[in-house]
Design an enzyme around this catalytic site. Structure first.
Site, short mmCIF file in Angstrom:
data_model
loop_
_atom_site.label_atom_id
_atom_site.label_comp_id
_atom_site.label_asym_id
_atom_site.label_seq_id
_atom_site.Cartn_x
_atom_site.Cartn_y
_atom_site.Cartn_z
N MET A 45 0.30 2.43 16.83
CA MET A 45 1.24 3.15 15.96
C MET A 45 0.49 4.15 15.10
SD MET A 45 4.39 0.87 14.89
CE MET A 45 5.31 -0.03 16.12
N GLN A 91 -12.90 4.83 9.57
CA GLN A 91 -12.46 4.97 8.18
C GLN A 91 -12.68 3.68 7.40
OE1 GLN A 91 -8.78 7.09 6.62
NE2 GLN A 91 -7.99 4.99 6.71
N HIS A 138 2.21 0.47 8.89
CA HIS A 138 2.17 0.47 7.43
C HIS A 138 2.90 -0.76 6.87
CE1 HIS A 138 1.90 4.98 8.21
NE2 HIS A 138 0.83 4.77 7.45
N SER A 161 1.49 7.88 12.54
CA SER A 161 2.49 8.85 12.09
C SER A 161 2.53 10.05 13.01
CB SER A 161 2.18 9.30 10.66
OG SER A 161 2.09 8.17 9.81
N ARG A 162 1.39 10.33 13.64
CA ARG A 162 1.33 11.49 14.53
C ARG A 162 2.11 11.26 15.85
NH1 ARG A 162 -3.80 11.62 12.20
NH2 ARG A 162 -4.27 13.54 11.07
N GLN A 178 -6.80 -1.17 11.21
CA GLN A 178 -8.00 -1.19 12.04
C GLN A 178 -8.01 -0.04 13.05
OE1 GLN A 178 -10.99 -2.66 11.68
NE2 GLN A 178 -10.48 -4.74 12.31
N LYS A 179 -6.85 0.58 13.28
CA LYS A 179 -6.82 1.73 14.18
C LYS A 179 -7.84 2.77 13.74
CE LYS A 179 -3.65 4.92 13.83
NZ LYS A 179 -4.08 6.33 13.67
#
Lengths: 281, 281
Positions: A184, A153, A37, A186-187, A148-149
Site C-alpha cells: 500500500m 527511511q 496508515h 499513497s502513490r 516497513q515499506k
C-alpha cells in the site's frame, strides 16, 4: 478527535499529558491515508494513551517538484478515516507553520543514505530528517510509528534518533498490502486499473527472488539480473534498484550467507509512478 | 554536586525532576572555567530549580585542530570552582559518549553564519549546532545560558531553537570582563603577562569606535579602518574582522542610523591567540 493547525496549540494540548506521564504515540504521515496508515494508528492506540497523527506533505523531502505537486491531497477523506480509529489529535499544520520564510537549517544524515532511494532522490533523507526532528520536538512522542515499506527511511530515522539522542522509540510496522500483494502506498492512487493489476508482479518477484536465492545463494547477481529483465518485459519503465542488502547497515550483498539478516529491496517506475517494496529473506 | 559521565545516567537523574515540573537550567561549557562561566551558573541558579553544567571540549566545532589541541583542559580546578556555586549536576561525558564511532549526522545552520566568525571558521557553527542539539535532547533544559561575548553564537543558537522547535529559552548573559576590560575567555590563559596587558586595548577601542560613530554616523568605514591600523600598530598580528552589524540579522552596517540596534564586533590575533569581543552601540 481534535484537529489542530498550529504548533503552539498542539504543544498546549500535549504539555499536560506529558506532565501527567501519559504516553504519546506519533504517526507522521503525508496524508492520502490508506490501510497501511490506519494499521499504524491502530498499533499506536495499543502502545500509548495519546495518539497524534500528523498530516503534512513535506516539500523538503521531495527531490522531484512534479512528484510533490502530484502527491495526492485529500484532507476531508483522511479525517473521515481517522475519526473511526481512536485518534486523539490530528496535527495539520500549513507549510508556513512548519517552515517560516527565513527558515535556515539543514540536517544531513551521512550514513545509510548513499544507496537505494538515497542514491536516486538527492536530498530526500535530509528532508525526512528535518521534518522528523521538528515533529519530535513539537510533539515529544514516546513512540513514533513508520511503515516497513520505507525500509531505508526507518533505518535512517533510527540512526537519527541514536545520533541526536532523541528519547523516542521507533516502531516499524510490517507492510500492509492490497489483496493483490502490492504494497500500500499513497502513490498507488495514481495507477490506472491496468497498471494497478500489473503492479502485483512486484511482490511476486520479490518472493521468487527469495526462493531462488535460498536455493542458489551464490547466484545473487544472476538472479537479480534475470528478474530485472522480467520486470522490464512486463512493462515497467525503469528500475532504480533491485538489490539485496544487509538489514543492519544496508551494505550490498552479492553472496548470500543464510546467517546474515538480509532484505531484497526494489524501486521502479510504472506509468510514471515510482513504487518501492522490500522483503526479508 | 553530582558528576555524571554517561548520557543514560544524567537522563535517569533528570527524568524525575522533569516529571516533578522542576525547572532545569543548562550551562554548556568547554571547561577551563572563568568568572564569565560562573556568572552564567549564578544566573542559572536564579532561573531554575536544577542547574546542570556540561563540560565537553567539542572537537566538531574546532576548524583548527591545533586550537583544539591547545584548548585548556583543567577538570579538577573546574570542579572546585563549580562546587561553590550551587551546581546540581556536572555532565562530563567522554568524546565517545557523545560521538560514537559510526556517528553520522550533520546540522548546518544556513543563515547568520556566512559572516564574522562563521566566515573565518569553516564548519564552526555546524559543530555548535550539533552539540547544542544533542545537549538539549539529553538534558531537556527549560533555559540554557550563554555569554554575550559569543554574540554570533547566541544568534545562531536562538535561530536553531526557533527553526527546530526546541522548547528552550536562551538567556544571553552580558560579557564578564577582567579588571583591564578584556573579555573573559578560556583562551586568555594562553596569553603571557605582557600580551594579557596589551589585550586590554581591544575593549578601549570598541568604546572609542562607539563614541566616534555617535558623533560621525556616516564615517563608519573610515573610523573602523583607522582603528584597525591602530590595533596592528599595537602589535596585534591579524584582524579577522572589525565590523558593525545589525543585532537582529547580523547585516553589515556601513552607515549608522541611531534607531538601528547595532553592535561592533571584533576578532583578532595576539601572540597567536584568537580573541573576540563586541559592544552594543
Amino acid at each position: 478527535m481534535l484537529i489542530i493547525k498550529t504548533i503552539a496549540e498542539i504543544k498546549n494540548h500535549l504539555v499536560p499529558k506529558k506532565n501527567a506521564a501519559q504516553k504519546i504515540a506519533l504517526v507522521p504521515t503525508m496524508g492520502a491515508l490508506h490501510d497501511g496508515h490506519l494499521a499504524l494508528v491502530k498499533k499506536a492506540r495499543e502502545l500509548a494513551e495519546i495518539v497524534v497523527v500528523s498530516i503534512f506533505v513535506n516539500k523538503s523531502q521531495f527531490n522531484d517538484l512534479n512528484d510533490y505537486e502530484k502527491y495526492p491531497r485529500q484532507i476531508d477523506s483522511d479525517l473521515e478515516k481517522l475519526k473511526t480509529c481512536g485518534v486523539d489529535y490530528v496535527f495539520l499544520p500549513s507549510d508556513e507553520e512548519i517552515f517560516s520564510q527565513d527558515f535556515s537549517v539543514k540536517i544531513t544524515p551521512t550514513n545509510l543514505v548513499n544507496c537505494l532511494c538515497g542514491a536516486f532522490r538527492a536530498g530526500h533523507f535530509d528532508g525526512v530528517a528535518l521534518i522528523i526532528t521538528k515533529l519530535f520536538n513539537i510533539i515529544k512522542p514516546d513512540v513514533a510509528l513508520f511503515g516497513q515499506k520505507d525500509f531505508q527511511q526507518v533505518a535512517v530515522i533510527k540512526k537519527l534518533v541514536t545520533d541526536l539522542n532523541f528519547d523516542v522509540e521507533i516502531f516499524a510496522h510490517e507492510t500492509v498490502r492490497e489483496k493483490t500483494g502490492l504494497a500500500m502506498s499513497s502513490r498507488n492512487q495514481r495507477l490506472d486499473e491496468m497498471s494497478f493489476a500489473k503492479a502485483a508482479i512486484i511482490y511476486q518477484i520479490l518472493f521468487e527472488i527469495r526462493n531462488e536465492i535460498k536455493i542458489s545463494p551464490e547466484s545473487v547477481v544472476k538472479i537479480l539480473s534475470e528478474k530485472k529483465e522480467k520486470l522490464l518485459k512486463n512493462g515497467f519503465e525503469k528500475i532504480d534498484y533491485l538489490e539485496i542488502r544487509d538489514e543492519r547497515n544496508l551494505k550490498l550483498i552479492t553472496n548470500f550467507i543464510p546467517s546474515q539478516p538480509a532484505r531484497i529491496l526494489i524501486a521502479l517506475y510504472l506509468s510514471k509512478v515510482r513504487l518501492i517494496d522490500n522483503l526479508q529473506i
